[in-house]
Design a protein around this motif. Structure first.
Motif, PDB file in Angstrom:
ATOM      1  N   GLN A   1      -3.323   7.184   5.331  1.00 32.94           N
ATOM      2  CA  GLN A   1      -3.550   6.610   4.009  1.00 32.94           C
ATOM      3  C   GLN A   1      -4.409   7.609   3.237  1.00 32.94           C
ATOM      4  O   GLN A   1      -5.275   8.288   3.800  1.00 32.94           O
ATOM      5  CB  GLN A   1      -4.228   5.245   4.104  1.00 32.94           C
ATOM      6  CG  GLN A   1      -5.512   5.232   4.899  1.00 32.94           C
ATOM      7  CD  GLN A   1      -6.039   3.827   5.109  1.00 32.94           C
ATOM      8  OE1 GLN A   1      -5.359   2.963   5.652  1.00 32.94           O
ATOM      9  NE2 GLN A   1      -7.264   3.593   4.665  1.00 32.94           N
ATOM     10  N   ARG A   2      -4.121   7.721   1.941  1.00 32.09           N
ATOM     11  CA  ARG A   2      -4.820   8.723   1.140  1.00 32.09           C
ATOM     12  C   ARG A   2      -6.157   8.205   0.653  1.00 32.09           C
ATOM     13  O   ARG A   2      -7.039   8.981   0.302  1.00 32.09           O
ATOM     14  CB  ARG A   2      -3.945   9.132  -0.035  1.00 32.09           C
ATOM     15  CG  ARG A   2      -2.560   9.597   0.402  1.00 32.09           C
ATOM     16  CD  ARG A   2      -1.645   9.827  -0.776  1.00 32.09           C
ATOM     17  NE  ARG A   2      -2.083  10.978  -1.543  1.00 32.09           N
ATOM     18  CZ  ARG A   2      -1.810  12.230  -1.215  1.00 32.09           C
ATOM     19  NH1 ARG A   2      -1.115  12.485  -0.123  1.00 32.09           N
ATOM     20  NH2 ARG A   2      -2.235  13.212  -1.954  1.00 32.09           N
ATOM     21  N   GLU A   3      -6.305   6.868   0.588  1.00 35.94           N
ATOM     22  CA  GLU A   3      -7.554   6.298   0.122  1.00 35.94           C
ATOM     23  C   GLU A   3      -8.552   6.318   1.280  1.00 35.94           C
ATOM     24  O   GLU A   3      -8.309   5.729   2.329  1.00 35.94           O
ATOM     25  CB  GLU A   3      -7.364   4.851  -0.341  1.00 35.94           C
ATOM     26  CG  GLU A   3      -6.295   4.660  -1.409  1.00 35.94           C
ATOM     27  CD  GLU A   3      -4.890   4.526  -0.828  1.00 35.94           C
ATOM     28  OE1 GLU A   3      -4.752   4.397   0.406  1.00 35.94           O
ATOM     29  OE2 GLU A   3      -3.923   4.586  -1.604  1.00 35.94           O
TER      30      GLU A   3
ATOM     31  N   ASP B   1       2.944   4.577 -11.951  1.00 34.51           N
ATOM     32  CA  ASP B   1       2.917   6.046 -11.903  1.00 34.51           C
ATOM     33  C   ASP B   1       2.023   6.587 -10.797  1.00 34.51           C
ATOM     34  O   ASP B   1       2.425   7.467 -10.027  1.00 34.51           O
ATOM     35  CB  ASP B   1       2.454   6.613 -13.254  1.00 34.51           C
ATOM     36  CG  ASP B   1       3.550   6.482 -14.306  1.00 34.51           C
ATOM     37  OD1 ASP B   1       4.693   6.146 -13.899  1.00 34.51           O
ATOM     38  OD2 ASP B   1       3.268   6.701 -15.491  1.00 34.51           O
ATOM     39  N   ALA B   2       0.790   6.068 -10.688  1.00 36.88           N
ATOM     40  CA  ALA B   2      -0.163   6.611  -9.715  1.00 36.88           C
ATOM     41  C   ALA B   2       0.367   6.424  -8.292  1.00 36.88           C
ATOM     42  O   ALA B   2       0.285   7.323  -7.454  1.00 36.88           O
ATOM     43  CB  ALA B   2      -1.510   5.916  -9.866  1.00 36.88           C
ATOM     44  N   ASP B   3       0.931   5.241  -8.030  1.00 38.03           N
ATOM     45  CA  ASP B   3       1.472   4.981  -6.703  1.00 38.03           C
ATOM     46  C   ASP B   3       2.656   5.899  -6.404  1.00 38.03           C
ATOM     47  O   ASP B   3       2.807   6.401  -5.293  1.00 38.03           O
ATOM     48  CB  ASP B   3       1.918   3.517  -6.590  1.00 38.03           C
ATOM     49  CG  ASP B   3       0.720   2.581  -6.521  1.00 38.03           C
ATOM     50  OD1 ASP B   3      -0.373   3.065  -6.150  1.00 38.03           O
ATOM     51  OD2 ASP B   3       0.878   1.396  -6.842  1.00 38.03           O
TER      52      ASP B   3
ATOM     53  N   GLU C   1       0.857  -1.187   0.000  1.00 41.65           N
ATOM     54  CA  GLU C   1       0.000   0.000   0.000  1.00 41.65           C
ATOM     55  C   GLU C   1       0.899   1.245   0.000  1.00 41.65           C
ATOM     56  O   GLU C   1       2.024   1.207   0.520  1.00 41.65           O
ATOM     57  CB  GLU C   1      -0.841   0.047   1.290  1.00 41.65           C
ATOM     58  CG  GLU C   1      -1.787  -1.103   1.473  1.00 41.65           C
ATOM     59  CD  GLU C   1      -3.105  -0.884   0.740  1.00 41.65           C
ATOM     60  OE1 GLU C   1      -3.736   0.162   0.968  1.00 41.65           O
ATOM     61  OE2 GLU C   1      -3.479  -1.762  -0.055  1.00 41.65           O
ATOM     62  N   SER C   2       0.381   2.361  -0.491  1.00 43.98           N
ATOM     63  CA  SER C   2       1.259   3.522  -0.629  1.00 43.98           C
ATOM     64  C   SER C   2       1.774   4.039   0.717  1.00 43.98           C
ATOM     65  O   SER C   2       2.906   4.495   0.819  1.00 43.98           O
ATOM     66  CB  SER C   2       0.564   4.637  -1.412  1.00 43.98           C
ATOM     67  OG  SER C   2      -0.485   5.201  -0.655  1.00 43.98           O
ATOM     68  N   ASP C   3       0.969   3.929   1.805  1.00 43.89           N
ATOM     69  CA  ASP C   3       1.494   4.425   3.088  1.00 43.89           C
ATOM     70  C   ASP C   3       2.614   3.535   3.619  1.00 43.89           C
ATOM     71  O   ASP C   3       3.515   4.001   4.311  1.00 43.89           O
ATOM     72  CB  ASP C   3       0.380   4.635   4.134  1.00 43.89           C
ATOM     73  CG  ASP C   3      -0.454   3.389   4.361  1.00 43.89           C
ATOM     74  OD1 ASP C   3      -0.545   2.548   3.455  1.00 43.89           O
ATOM     75  OD2 ASP C   3      -1.022   3.260   5.460  1.00 43.89           O
ATOM     76  N   ASP C   4       2.592   2.238   3.275  1.00 48.76           N
ATOM     77  CA  ASP C   4       3.693   1.369   3.676  1.00 48.76           C
ATOM     78  C   ASP C   4       4.960   1.685   2.891  1.00 48.76           C
ATOM     79  O   ASP C   4       6.068   1.614   3.425  1.00 48.76           O
ATOM     80  CB  ASP C   4       3.309  -0.111   3.473  1.00 48.76           C
ATOM     81  CG  ASP C   4       2.248  -0.559   4.463  1.00 48.76           C
ATOM     82  OD1 ASP C   4       2.217  -0.010   5.578  1.00 48.76           O
ATOM     83  OD2 ASP C   4       1.441  -1.442   4.116  1.00 48.76           O
TER      84      ASP C   4
ATOM     85  N   ILE D   1      13.434   2.288  -5.531  1.00 49.93           N
ATOM     86  CA  ILE D   1      12.101   1.823  -5.135  1.00 49.93           C
ATOM     87  C   ILE D   1      11.011   2.659  -5.801  1.00 49.93           C
ATOM     88  O   ILE D   1      10.040   2.122  -6.326  1.00 49.93           O
ATOM     89  CB  ILE D   1      11.976   1.842  -3.601  1.00 49.93           C
ATOM     90  CG1 ILE D   1      12.818   0.687  -3.031  1.00 49.93           C
ATOM     91  CG2 ILE D   1      10.518   1.722  -3.170  1.00 49.93           C
ATOM     92  CD1 ILE D   1      12.765   0.555  -1.560  1.00 49.93           C
ATOM     93  N   LEU D   2      11.177   3.981  -5.797  1.00 45.63           N
ATOM     94  CA  LEU D   2      10.171   4.834  -6.431  1.00 45.63           C
ATOM     95  C   LEU D   2      10.050   4.488  -7.909  1.00 45.63           C
ATOM     96  O   LEU D   2       8.949   4.466  -8.475  1.00 45.63           O
ATOM     97  CB  LEU D   2      10.529   6.312  -6.250  1.00 45.63           C
ATOM     98  CG  LEU D   2      10.349   6.861  -4.830  1.00 45.63           C
ATOM     99  CD1 LEU D   2      10.792   8.315  -4.755  1.00 45.63           C
ATOM    100  CD2 LEU D   2       8.895   6.738  -4.378  1.00 45.63           C
ATOM    101  N   GLY D   3      11.191   4.184  -8.553  1.00 44.45           N
ATOM    102  CA  GLY D   3      11.189   3.845  -9.965  1.00 44.45           C
ATOM    103  C   GLY D   3      10.431   2.556 -10.260  1.00 44.45           C
ATOM    104  O   GLY D   3       9.901   2.368 -11.358  1.00 44.45           O
TER     105      GLY D   3
END
Lengths: 462, 462
Positions: free
Chosen positions: B155-157, B133-135, B108-111, B127-129
């Motif tokens: 968390q953004r969701e 894209d959305a994540d 998940e994006s917060d992790d 890691i970002l690479g």
């Protein structure tokens, strides 16, 4: 009130949005002072029960009694739940019987359990007597489980469904239920023998079509808690596996209740409090205990410390001759002992914490002991150089420099080993390492520190 | 492996159901040793990512590298999330780039935010690479918030609904949503400007009829977290108000995310760890740090302690004449200092803990200082009697008994006051009292202890 506000404010800790400010507290106490019930109720109305409990803990006993008497019928059961044990009994004693009865009747049964389990017999009976029959039976059943067990912590009301149900059946069942628990996050799936077989989160249930079988929606992470499990282990499981709620089962594996993460968080917080206070030898104290009670709580550890300090003095006494011929030794000897005590406390705290978080286990115990010994040796060498130089510069004696340097290496090495082995051994023997290790470790570093320093001095300098 | 199993097992801490046993670890390491990938995967399969992370932390660096290389494609992103920071970089360095990419894409994006925020630039970029894209955009937006803020934690969701919707509308909306967050417990009601106005728990939503308006189901307890709030304050709010999840808002009060109790529990646990280690002067260390790194981390506190011990020695040096005429003073003086140090640590720990839990506030600061002074005085009198008698019995000198008794009272009174005032003052000046108070308090008790004891002895005995 007046002398409270006249006092200098320079030492007041920072206030923030979650702490009741001095002004708010002053306004409340002022209303109490003027017996102004309407203002008091208006001021207290926006406050959360947890904040009211904090307020009651922070003011003096006289103001507390007056505030509670004036607030009276507004007194909410949740305030009792939030109060620190040390003043809970006092507050229950102040409340009028009908107010108390009304207050506890509002509470969930697991909160009542938490409330009554530490009370004396007559107060416990008064509260149980105020409950409705069904609630009283639930509380008494919970009290039948051992103190500090999952059985005391769990809520008995759970939402469950047979494993063969669909989403639609589960939703209809819940919609038709008379009462649902205050807090629930999962539907627990059970087999025909009432054994829990899986959890379905409400979020997934919500998002699924009505004809989907529940068993297709169960979570990967599913842990069942035995009803007799220690609450400390329950908290560990929630923290380690990021559980939100878990079913509790009896000896035969049948579902008897559920524990939710908010209960686990409270236990985790209490365990931490206990560890940090025990490490400092403060026992179970709280800020609202009386002076006499607090002094009494701290005596045992101070007495143990006195005994170990006398032991260290007996070591020094063996070297009276040496000291009388070389007074510089008396000046320098506390340095060696103090450095050993500090290094030992560092190792000890790391070990106690690692035991609590189960990062120190049978698999790495020898690696950790070896590491702490090497760390002690390394830092012993660093500070041996420093103190050797200081000793030489201060007293102009190379011999004294060698002696203090050698004693430093020995004591820091011993500190690293003792600081790790002692808490591990305590844990092995079933004694809380946070409670007992500190004394042993500083005794070792004091005795070794004085013996090594004065003993070497006797050989080298005389 | 071999010398691991040959070692005596007497000191191994107790094992329980949540700790991987020595045998399980031995079997895993044996499979690694024999390059037996199938057995390794079979043994690791039932383990939770958190347990695998613990295992990797507990074994040596050589075995860790071999295990990870052999385990390879099975390596789960969650293991990275659970790993201690100290070896996370090492493990990321070992993983093949395609395995790492696969692993982080599952998270998940917060992790991912939690994972990358402490990494060095090249690893962070790798890691970002690997993210879609959305994540990646979500992670980069989170990293734009200050470290340790609610924005990093949330968390953004979120699942939200206009405040005028009914239960049926909300359920249909969720059922038609493409994706819902992994963990959610509330539907957040928002007004037309996207300001959160209430929470509806999923349990209540489930139990209500379809035509009930959502706003009739909102919870009493509703707190909004500012996105820039410190994570420590967030954890406090969750613990104090028993929140399960809370909406996070930006400067204009618009909903930007949500924080759930499991995130708050992790922060609370980290804060506790930090407090307990800082009180012992151990800094940020972890069991998996190297010897050199650990030794280096502990030097600063030991150096400060050395400086204060030398200060205490300078006090002793002022009384060299007195000591050389009366060597018994050298034997007894560590007792006074040690008792003061212990009493000071007791007061200090209570104050540091009470500041952390916000039980010590502007409203009761003077009451607490007074209480600790009185406790110190009372226990000073108790141990003055004991030590006076010991001094008399041991050295047969009533004068020595009076001197040590008087010094004991003075030092324990000072310990109580210093142990409370110093951490409060630290907090006031924005310095973590857990970090800095210990040194100051023991310096005060050492200096006062030696000065009072030796000074009084010089007057009374000579």
């Amino acid at each position: 009130m007046d002398n409270e506000t006249e006092e200098p404010q320079i030492d007041a800790p920072e206030e923030d949005e979650y702490t009741l400010g001095r002004k708010a507290v002053a306004a409340i106490l002022d209303a109490v002072d003027r017996d102004d019930r309407d203002t008091l109720v208006a001021l207290m109305e926006p406050l959360h029960a947890a904040d009211i409990a904090d307020l009651l803990e922070q003011i003096g006993s006289y103001e507390r009694t007056r505030l509670i008497r004036l607030y009276d019928r507004e007194f909410d059961g949740e305030i009792l739940s939030e109060l620190d044990e040390s003043i809970r009994e006092e507050v229950i004693g102040i409340l009028a019987p009908h107010v108390l009865a009304e207050a506890v009747r509002e509470l969930e049964s697991d909160d009542v359990v938490d409330l009554v389990e530490d009370l004396e017999e007559p107060q416990q009976a008064a509260i149980l007597g105020a409950l409705e029959d069904a609630d009283r039976v639930a509380v008494e059943q919970a009290l039948a489980y051992p103190e500090g067990s999952a059985g005391r912590l769990m809520q008995r009301e759970v939402v469950m469904a047979p494993e063969h149900w669909t989403v639609g059946q589960a939703i209809d069942h819940m919609r038709n239920a008379d009462t649902l628990p205050d807090q629930f996050y999962h539907v627990i799936l059970v087999d025909p023998r009432m054994h829990p077989v899986g959890n379905v989160t409400l979020g997934r249930l919500m998002a699924a079509r009505r004809d989907v079988p529940l068993r297709d929606l169960t979570e990967d992470m599913f842990r069942v808690i035995p009803v007799t499990q220690d609450e400390e282990d329950v908290a560990y499981a929630f923290n380690q596996y990021h559980l939100i709620s878990a079913p509790v089962v009896d000896d035969e594996g049948r579902l008897v209740g559920a524990i939710t993460i908010d209960d686990a968080m409270i236990v985790l917080d209490e365990e931490h409090e206990e560890d940090i206070l025990r490490l400092a030898g403060v026992g179970e104290g709280s800020l609202s205990d009386s002076v006499a009670e607090t002094a009494r709580q701290r005596v045992p550890w101070l007495a143990v410390n006195l005994a170990t300090a006398i032991l260290a003095s007996l070591v020094i006494a063996q070297f009276e001759d040496t000291i009388s011929r070389y007074v510089a030794l008396a000046v320098l000897m506390p340095i060696v002992a103090s450095m050993g005590g500090n290094a030992g406390t560092q190792s000890l705290t790391v070990a106690v914490r690692a035991l609590a978080t189960r990062d120190l286990t049978g698999s790495n115990v020898w690696r950790v002991i070896r590491r702490e010994a090497l760390v002690g040796l390394l830092n012993g060498l660093v500070f041996a150089l420093v103190m050797g130089a200081v000793g030489l510069a201060w007293f102009g004696s190379p011999g004294l420099g060698y002696v203090i340097a050698a004693a430093m290496v020995i004591n820091l090495l011993v500190a690293g080993v003792a600081g790790t082995v002692i808490p591990i051994a305590m844990e092995k023997f079933g004694i809380d390492p946070a409670l007992a290790s500190g004394t042993f470790v500083t005794t070792v570093t004091d005795v070794v520190g004085f013996f090594a320093f004065l003993g070497l001095a006797g050989i080298v300098l005389l």
